[in-house]
Design a protein around this motif. Structure first.
Motif, mmCIF file in Angstrom:
data_model
loop_
_atom_site.group_PDB
_atom_site.id
_atom_site.type_symbol
_atom_site.label_atom_id
_atom_site.label_comp_id
_atom_site.label_asym_id
_atom_site.label_seq_id
_atom_site.Cartn_x
_atom_site.Cartn_y
_atom_site.Cartn_z
ATOM 1 N N MET A 196 0.822 -1.209 0.000
ATOM 2 C CA MET A 196 0.000 0.000 0.000
ATOM 3 C C MET A 196 0.854 1.256 0.000
ATOM 4 O O MET A 196 0.523 2.258 -0.601
ATOM 5 C CB MET A 196 -0.941 0.037 1.219
ATOM 6 N N LYS A 197 1.995 1.132 0.645
ATOM 7 C CA LYS A 197 2.834 2.312 0.768
ATOM 8 C C LYS A 197 3.346 2.766 -0.600
ATOM 9 O O LYS A 197 3.407 3.962 -0.869
ATOM 10 C CB LYS A 197 4.007 2.008 1.699
ATOM 11 N N LYS A 198 3.595 1.741 -1.447
ATOM 12 C CA LYS A 198 4.073 2.045 -2.786
ATOM 13 C C LYS A 198 3.099 2.951 -3.531
ATOM 14 O O LYS A 198 3.479 3.865 -4.227
ATOM 15 C CB LYS A 198 4.246 0.746 -3.566
ATOM 16 N N GLU A 199 1.800 2.639 -3.380
ATOM 17 C CA GLU A 199 0.771 3.395 -4.077
ATOM 18 C C GLU A 199 0.744 4.855 -3.646
ATOM 19 O O GLU A 199 0.263 5.712 -4.376
ATOM 20 C CB GLU A 199 -0.614 2.769 -3.817
ATOM 21 N N LEU A 200 1.249 5.115 -2.450
ATOM 22 C CA LEU A 200 1.200 6.482 -1.946
ATOM 23 C C LEU A 200 2.197 7.382 -2.665
ATOM 24 O O LEU A 200 1.986 8.591 -2.719
ATOM 25 C CB LEU A 200 1.473 6.506 -0.434
ATOM 26 N N ILE A 201 3.234 6.773 -3.182
ATOM 27 C CA ILE A 201 4.198 7.596 -3.909
ATOM 28 C C ILE A 201 3.611 7.964 -5.265
ATOM 29 O O ILE A 201 3.220 7.094 -6.031
ATOM 30 C CB ILE A 201 5.536 6.841 -4.117
ATOM 31 N N GLN A 202 3.509 9.237 -5.521
ATOM 32 C CA GLN A 202 2.917 9.697 -6.775
ATOM 33 C C GLN A 202 3.827 9.367 -7.957
ATOM 34 O O GLN A 202 5.046 9.286 -7.805
ATOM 35 C CB GLN A 202 2.711 11.218 -6.711
ATOM 36 N N ASP A 203 3.163 9.234 -9.137
ATOM 37 C CA ASP A 203 3.931 8.969 -10.353
ATOM 38 C C ASP A 203 5.014 10.027 -10.567
ATOM 39 O O ASP A 203 6.159 9.698 -10.895
ATOM 40 C CB ASP A 203 2.999 8.980 -11.574
ATOM 41 N N LYS A 211 0.168 14.157 -16.978
ATOM 42 C CA LYS A 211 0.398 13.037 -16.086
ATOM 43 C C LYS A 211 1.256 12.000 -16.790
ATOM 44 O O LYS A 211 1.297 11.928 -18.012
ATOM 45 C CB LYS A 211 -0.959 12.435 -15.699
ATOM 46 N N PHE A 212 1.870 11.162 -16.014
ATOM 47 C CA PHE A 212 2.750 10.139 -16.576
ATOM 48 C C PHE A 212 1.976 9.133 -17.441
ATOM 49 O O PHE A 212 2.315 8.895 -18.603
ATOM 50 C CB PHE A 212 3.484 9.411 -15.438
ATOM 51 N N LEU A 213 0.890 8.581 -16.885
ATOM 52 C CA LEU A 213 0.171 7.528 -17.625
ATOM 53 C C LEU A 213 -0.380 8.014 -18.973
ATOM 54 O O LEU A 213 -0.169 7.350 -19.999
ATOM 55 C CB LEU A 213 -0.936 6.920 -16.753
ATOM 56 N N PRO A 214 -1.074 9.175 -19.011
ATOM 57 C CA PRO A 214 -1.558 9.640 -20.325
ATOM 58 C C PRO A 214 -0.424 9.845 -21.330
ATOM 59 O O PRO A 214 -0.601 9.583 -22.516
ATOM 60 C CB PRO A 214 -2.231 10.975 -20.003
ATOM 61 N N TRP A 215 0.717 10.263 -20.821
ATOM 62 C CA TRP A 215 1.878 10.463 -21.706
ATOM 63 C C TRP A 215 2.328 9.125 -22.306
ATOM 64 O O TRP A 215 2.539 8.994 -23.513
ATOM 65 C CB TRP A 215 3.012 11.133 -20.912
ATOM 66 N N VAL A 216 2.423 8.108 -21.446
ATOM 67 C CA VAL A 216 2.836 6.780 -21.923
ATOM 68 C C VAL A 216 1.788 6.227 -22.893
ATOM 69 O O VAL A 216 2.116 5.642 -23.929
ATOM 70 C CB VAL A 216 3.055 5.794 -20.743
ATOM 71 N N MET A 217 0.510 6.463 -22.560
ATOM 72 C CA MET A 217 -0.582 5.994 -23.430
ATOM 73 C C MET A 217 -0.476 6.630 -24.811
ATOM 74 O O MET A 217 -0.722 5.984 -25.822
ATOM 75 C CB MET A 217 -1.940 6.357 -22.819
ATOM 76 N N ARG A 218 -0.106 7.907 -24.837
ATOM 77 C CA ARG A 218 0.028 8.619 -26.104
ATOM 78 C C ARG A 218 1.154 7.997 -26.942
ATOM 79 O O ARG A 218 0.996 7.778 -28.138
ATOM 80 C CB ARG A 218 0.283 10.120 -25.809
#
Lengths: 194, 47
Positions: free
Chosen positions: A1-8, A73-80
């Motif tokens: 859970m702690k991992k998820e707390l770190i933002q992208d 955001k990181f994910l939309p960038w990777v998706m692009r």
């Protein structure tokens, strides 16, 4: 859970600063979404795997070169990036359509590769060296005529002029050279086929 | 009842990349170093 707390964004900046583990967390976190997205477009596991890999190679190179700016955001960038690579894939396929070898007709039954494979090349060299050894066994006059005819591509007229014998003698020597070679091949059971 | 001829959409497939792909990417990342020289950037793959 702690991992998820770190933002992208934080992971990206950690990665840029040399923390390789941050990349592993980012991939682990988003791999399913990105992979499913690519698969939903290409419907082929192998192609999906390739595009997924190329996407992250691009991500890694961009981040390491310091060209990434944290605007979105990181994910939309990777998706692009993945989306663009999927388009590239279809463009490439349009230019060079992949032959779907599922029907009754197989293109490979028509096309053939005439170049020798490794095994055939070895056999060819072996055969050629056997032939050379057999030629070495011939009497000198026959060997001379055969080499001039077969390896130097000379006519019997030229051979007769060069060796100072008549054309008929040259022809006779050639004939005996071949007969003797056949004899040696038969006696020693040498196989000279590829 | 009308028959539905369209293909059933693939379901319940595990849509995750292979472990080899992930490990390749992590190794690629470790091996890649970008060298800055003046305003030029050079990539070097060190294995």
């Amino acid at each position: 859970m702690k991992k998820e707390l770190i933002q992208d964004a934080e992971l990206v900046s950690n990665y840029i600063n040399g923390n390789e583990n941050a990349l592993s967390i980012l991939i682990e976190r988003h791999k399913q979404k990105i992979y499913s997205f690519i698969y939903s477009k290409v419907y082929d596991r192998d192609v999906t795997e390739d595009v997924f890999q190329d996407t992250f190679i691009k991500v890694i190179r961009t981040l390491k070169r310091g060209k990434y700016n944290e605007e979105g955001k990181f994910l939309p960038w990777v998706m692009r990036i993945a989306h663009n690579l999927v388009i590239d894939h279809f463009r490439k396929n349009k230019r060079m359509p992949k032959f779907d070898n599922t029907g009754e007709f197989s293109i490979f039954s028509v096309l053939s590769d005439s170049s020798l494979n490794a095994e055939k090349t070895i056999i060819k060299n072996q055969v050629e060296s056997d032939v050379r050894r057999i030629i070495e066994e011939l009497p000198e006059d026959q060997k001379q005529v055969l080499l001039m005819r077969m390896y130097q591509d000379m006519s019997f007229k030229e051979i007769s002029e060069r060796t100072g014998v008549s054309i008929n003698t040259a022809l006779g020597r050639m004939r005996y050279a071949l007969i003797n070679m056949r004899k040696v091949i038969e006696q020693n059971n040498i196989i000279l086929t590829n | 009842m009308a028959k539905i001829y369209s293909n059933a959409s693939p379901k319940n497939i595990n849509l995750n990349p292979k472990d080899e792909t992930i490990s390749y990417l992590l190794n690629y990342s470790k091996a890649l170093s970008v060298i800055n020289y003046n305003k030029l950037k050079f990539e070097a793959l060190l294995n």
